[in-house]
Design a protein around this motif. Structure first.
Motif, PDB file in Angstrom:
ATOM      1  N   VAL A 161     -30.400  23.439  -3.003  1.00  0.00           N
ATOM      2  CA  VAL A 161     -30.472  24.010  -4.352  1.00  0.00           C
ATOM      3  C   VAL A 161     -31.898  24.478  -4.641  1.00  0.00           C
TER       4      VAL A 161
ATOM      5  N   ALA B 266     -27.403  27.945  -8.056  1.00  0.00           N
ATOM      6  CA  ALA B 266     -26.777  26.921  -7.223  1.00  0.00           C
ATOM      7  C   ALA B 266     -26.950  25.559  -7.873  1.00  0.00           C
ATOM      8  N   THR B 267     -25.957  24.698  -7.660  1.00  0.00           N
ATOM      9  CA  THR B 267     -26.029  23.326  -8.154  1.00  0.00           C
ATOM     10  C   THR B 267     -25.450  22.382  -7.109  1.00  0.00           C
TER      11      THR B 267
ATOM     12  N   VAL C 178     -22.469  21.728  -2.498  1.00  0.00           N
ATOM     13  CA  VAL C 178     -23.303  22.632  -3.284  1.00  0.00           C
ATOM     14  C   VAL C 178     -22.413  23.788  -3.731  1.00  0.00           C
TER      15      VAL C 178
ATOM     16  N   GLU D 230     -32.938  28.271  -5.593  1.00  0.00           N
ATOM     17  CA  GLU D 230     -33.562  28.524  -6.884  1.00  0.00           C
ATOM     18  C   GLU D 230     -34.963  29.121  -6.714  1.00  0.00           C
TER      19      GLU D 230
END
Length: 120
Positions: free
Chosen positions: A108, A38-39, A85, A112
């Motif tokens: 995020v 995810a970013t 996101v 992560e």
């Protein structure tokens, strides 16, 4: 807007408010094994949307629902791109989920951390 949480080995995306109506979805559940990463990406809103198969798209106002780009399905739920996101998936109905959340950095980090925790 969506609330995202990890429930065991599942990523849960809960669509809130009227966004359920605009996106034709209220909840998505994705096995963590199918989440690539995810970013936080406010620039994602400028990506080509492709063909809308269900949902709503009013440029500059809201992008919500299922869109097809280059043969891939992408789920959108974004009004304010600053809070977007992008969640990359594999072996799922969608190739990516692009959604607005209250705190992109925290979301995020949550994803992560869930992806890097040791298997039981």
């Amino acid at each position: 807007m969506a609330q995202i949480r990890v429930d065991g080995d599942t990523l849960v995306v809960q669509i809130e408010g009227l966004d359920k109506l605009w996106s034709f979805k209220s909840r998505l559940e994705i096995p963590l094994g199918n989440v690539r990463g995810a970013t936080a990406d406010p620039g994602a809103i400028t990506e080509p949307k492709g063909i809308r198969t269900s949902g709503t798209h009013v440029p500059g106002v809201i992008t919500a629902g299922t869109f097809r780009v280059d043969g891939e399905r992408i789920f959108w739920d974004v009004r304010d791109p600053r809070n977007a996101v992008v969640i990359e998936l594999r072996d799922e109905r969608y190739a990516r989920l692009i959604t607005e959340v209250p705190d992109p950095r925290a979301t995020v980090t949550l994803i992560e951390q869930a992806l890097t925790r040791p298997a039981p």
